[in-house]
Motif scaffolding. Structure first.
Motif, PDB file in Angstrom:
ATOM      1  N   ALA A  52      32.560  12.364   6.528  1.00  0.00           N
ATOM      2  CA  ALA A  52      32.112  11.717   5.037  1.00  0.00           C
ATOM      3  C   ALA A  52      32.631  10.329   5.067  1.00  0.00           C
ATOM      4  CB  ALA A  52      32.410  12.709   4.124  1.00  0.00           C
ATOM      5  N   SER A  53      31.857   9.751   4.304  1.00  0.00           N
ATOM      6  CA  SER A  53      32.210   8.228   4.081  1.00  0.00           C
ATOM      7  C   SER A  53      31.552   7.672   2.716  1.00  0.00           C
ATOM      8  CB  SER A  53      31.836   7.243   5.282  1.00  0.00           C
ATOM      9  OG  SER A  53      32.202   6.087   5.176  1.00  0.00           O
ATOM     10  N   LYS A  54      31.885   6.356   2.521  1.00  0.00           N
ATOM     11  CA  LYS A  54      31.150   5.702   1.522  1.00  0.00           C
ATOM     12  C   LYS A  54      30.832   4.389   1.954  1.00  0.00           C
ATOM     13  CE  LYS A  54      32.016   7.703  -2.988  1.00  0.00           C
ATOM     14  NZ  LYS A  54      32.234   7.209  -4.276  1.00  0.00           N
ATOM     15  N   THR A  55      29.470   3.834   1.515  1.00  0.00           N
ATOM     16  CA  THR A  55      29.196   2.566   2.118  1.00  0.00           C
ATOM     17  C   THR A  55      30.107   1.458   1.653  1.00  0.00           C
ATOM     18  OG1 THR A  55      27.597   2.457   0.228  1.00  0.00           O
ATOM     19  CG2 THR A  55      26.811   3.123   2.323  1.00  0.00           C
ATOM     20  N   ASP A  56      30.425   0.675   2.150  1.00  0.00           N
ATOM     21  CA  ASP A  56      31.396  -0.485   1.870  1.00  0.00           C
ATOM     22  C   ASP A  56      30.578  -1.686   0.893  1.00  0.00           C
ATOM     23  OD1 ASP A  56      29.872  -2.220   3.421  1.00  0.00           O
ATOM     24  OD2 ASP A  56      31.647  -2.128   5.010  1.00  0.00           O
ATOM     25  N   ALA A  57      31.077  -2.697   0.741  1.00  0.00           N
ATOM     26  CA  ALA A  57      30.373  -3.643  -0.175  1.00  0.00           C
ATOM     27  C   ALA A  57      29.315  -4.323   0.471  1.00  0.00           C
ATOM     28  CB  ALA A  57      31.425  -4.905  -0.671  1.00  0.00           C
ATOM     29  N   ASP A  58      29.136  -4.157   1.790  1.00  0.00           N
ATOM     30  CA  ASP A  58      28.052  -4.675   2.839  1.00  0.00           C
ATOM     31  C   ASP A  58      27.014  -3.628   2.901  1.00  0.00           C
ATOM     32  OD1 ASP A  58      26.655  -6.850   3.855  1.00  0.00           O
ATOM     33  OD2 ASP A  58      27.715  -6.189   5.780  1.00  0.00           O
ATOM     34  N   GLY A  59      27.296  -2.463   2.210  1.00  0.00           N
ATOM     35  CA  GLY A  59      26.506  -1.207   2.296  1.00  0.00           C
ATOM     36  C   GLY A  59      26.372  -0.316   3.701  1.00  0.00           C
ATOM     37  N   ARG A  60      27.466  -0.730   4.415  1.00  0.00           N
ATOM     38  CA  ARG A  60      27.815   0.031   5.790  1.00  0.00           C
ATOM     39  C   ARG A  60      28.878   1.027   5.682  1.00  0.00           C
ATOM     40  NH1 ARG A  60      25.319  -3.205   9.539  1.00  0.00           N
ATOM     41  NH2 ARG A  60      24.756  -5.146   8.822  1.00  0.00           N
ATOM     42  N   CYS A  61      28.534   2.119   6.668  1.00  0.00           N
ATOM     43  CA  CYS A  61      29.512   3.287   6.847  1.00  0.00           C
ATOM     44  C   CYS A  61      29.623   2.913   8.557  1.00  0.00           C
ATOM     45  CB  CYS A  61      28.906   4.402   6.677  1.00  0.00           C
ATOM     46  SG  CYS A  61      28.857   4.751   5.068  1.00  0.00           S
ATOM     47  N   LYS A  62      30.999   2.430   8.764  1.00  0.00           N
ATOM     48  CA  LYS A  62      31.339   2.202  10.186  1.00  0.00           C
ATOM     49  C   LYS A  62      32.479   3.089  10.648  1.00  0.00           C
ATOM     50  CE  LYS A  62      31.640  -2.178   9.260  1.00  0.00           C
ATOM     51  NZ  LYS A  62      32.112  -3.641   9.123  1.00  0.00           N
ATOM     52  N   ASP A  63      32.748   4.285   9.914  1.00  0.00           N
ATOM     53  CA  ASP A  63      33.976   4.557   9.906  1.00  0.00           C
ATOM     54  C   ASP A  63      33.800   6.422  10.436  1.00  0.00           C
ATOM     55  OD1 ASP A  63      33.326   5.372   7.471  1.00  0.00           O
ATOM     56  OD2 ASP A  63      35.144   5.163   6.877  1.00  0.00           O
ATOM     57  N   PHE A  64      32.805   6.679  10.737  1.00  0.00           N
ATOM     58  CA  PHE A  64      32.572   8.042  11.061  1.00  0.00           C
ATOM     59  C   PHE A  64      33.046   8.591  12.777  1.00  0.00           C
ATOM     60  CE2 PHE A  64      28.342   7.858   8.708  1.00  0.00           C
ATOM     61  CZ  PHE A  64      28.705   8.598   7.519  1.00  0.00           C
ATOM     62  N   PRO A  65      33.801   9.593  12.637  1.00  0.00           N
ATOM     63  CA  PRO A  65      34.326   9.798  13.876  1.00  0.00           C
ATOM     64  C   PRO A  65      33.276  10.034  14.932  1.00  0.00           C
ATOM     65  CG  PRO A  65      34.208  11.771  12.449  1.00  0.00           C
ATOM     66  CD  PRO A  65      33.645  10.624  11.834  1.00  0.00           C
ATOM     67  N   ALA A  66      33.866   9.903  16.256  1.00  0.00           N
ATOM     68  CA  ALA A  66      32.729   9.830  17.368  1.00  0.00           C
ATOM     69  C   ALA A  66      32.358  11.543  17.339  1.00  0.00           C
ATOM     70  CB  ALA A  66      33.599   9.639  18.720  1.00  0.00           C
ATOM     71  N   LEU A  67      31.217  11.799  17.801  1.00  0.00           N
ATOM     72  CA  LEU A  67      30.614  13.176  17.713  1.00  0.00           C
ATOM     73  C   LEU A  67      31.099  14.104  18.866  1.00  0.00           C
ATOM     74  CD1 LEU A  67      26.737  12.270  17.314  1.00  0.00           C
ATOM     75  CD2 LEU A  67      28.465  12.438  15.752  1.00  0.00           C
ATOM     76  N   PRO A  68      31.132  15.270  18.633  1.00  0.00           N
ATOM     77  CA  PRO A  68      31.841  16.333  19.615  1.00  0.00           C
ATOM     78  C   PRO A  68      30.991  16.189  20.738  1.00  0.00           C
ATOM     79  CG  PRO A  68      31.630  17.238  17.478  1.00  0.00           C
ATOM     80  CD  PRO A  68      30.843  15.976  17.390  1.00  0.00           C
ATOM     81  N   GLU A  69      31.695  16.531  21.826  1.00  0.00           N
ATOM     82  CA  GLU A  69      30.858  16.649  23.222  1.00  0.00           C
ATOM     83  C   GLU A  69      29.819  17.781  23.144  1.00  0.00           C
ATOM     84  OE1 GLU A  69      31.677  17.942  27.577  1.00  0.00           O
ATOM     85  OE2 GLU A  69      33.282  16.661  26.654  1.00  0.00           O
ATOM     86  N   GLY A  70      28.620  17.788  23.337  1.00  0.00           N
ATOM     87  CA  GLY A  70      27.431  18.682  23.085  1.00  0.00           C
ATOM     88  C   GLY A  70      26.847  18.503  22.099  1.00  0.00           C
ATOM     89  N   THR A  71      26.943  17.672  21.281  1.00  0.00           N
ATOM     90  CA  THR A  71      26.269  17.468  20.105  1.00  0.00           C
ATOM     91  C   THR A  71      24.704  16.908  20.440  1.00  0.00           C
ATOM     92  OG1 THR A  71      28.109  16.800  18.698  1.00  0.00           O
ATOM     93  CG2 THR A  71      25.765  15.873  17.844  1.00  0.00           C
TER      94      THR A  71
END
Length: 141
Positions: A45-64
């Motif tokens: 989960a994240s919140k958009t920053d002042a530039d409207g971006r979410c860049k901090d999601f974790p890498a997806l698990p293998e097999g996604t």
């Protein structure tokens, strides 16, 4: 974010009714493995920053194989309506929206849910173009 061999996701939101990024919008990330019949699992989960971006999601698990992003738009539009009602009213007028919509806080879409398929090792940037009465998404770069 992720290393070069993992699958990753980022997003950003542009509020097209105001012509600027949508900050502080909550975004939830869910993943699913297999042929699409498996259960969804919360992954970040994240919140958009002042530039409207979410860049901090974790890498997806293998097999996604599938990703679901849930954008919590109702609190964002409620805040916009309370802090800048004139801009929201003007945006509604530009869209020829009936007057009854002008006085209602929030938005027609209290959340936006986007589901997309992923391949291993790719990066997926999924922008959301948003306004109180509609939205559009695409795979960015």
């Amino acid at each position: 974010m992720s290393d070069a061999t993992s699958t990753s996701v980022s997003t950003h939101i542009l509020d097209t009714s105001l012509g600027r990024p949508a900050a502080e919008v909550g975004v939830q990330l869910f993943v699913r493995r297999g042929d699409g019949q498996a259960a969804w699992a919360a992954h970040g989960a994240s919140k958009t920053d002042a530039d409207g971006r979410c860049k901090d999601f974790p890498a997806l698990p293998e097999g996604t194989t599938h990703v679901r992003l849930v954008f919590e738009t109702e609190p964002y539009f409620a805040e916009q309506h309370s802090t800048n009602p004139r801009s929201q009213r003007e945006a509604a007028e530009q869209q020829d929206a009936p007057r009854v919509r002008d006085s209602a806080p929030g938005s027609f879409f209290p959340e936006v849910t986007i589901v997309f398929a992923v391949d291993p090792g790719e990066h997926y940037h999924v922008p959301l173009l948003l306004n109180p009465f509609g939205y559009s998404v695409y795979r960015g770069s």
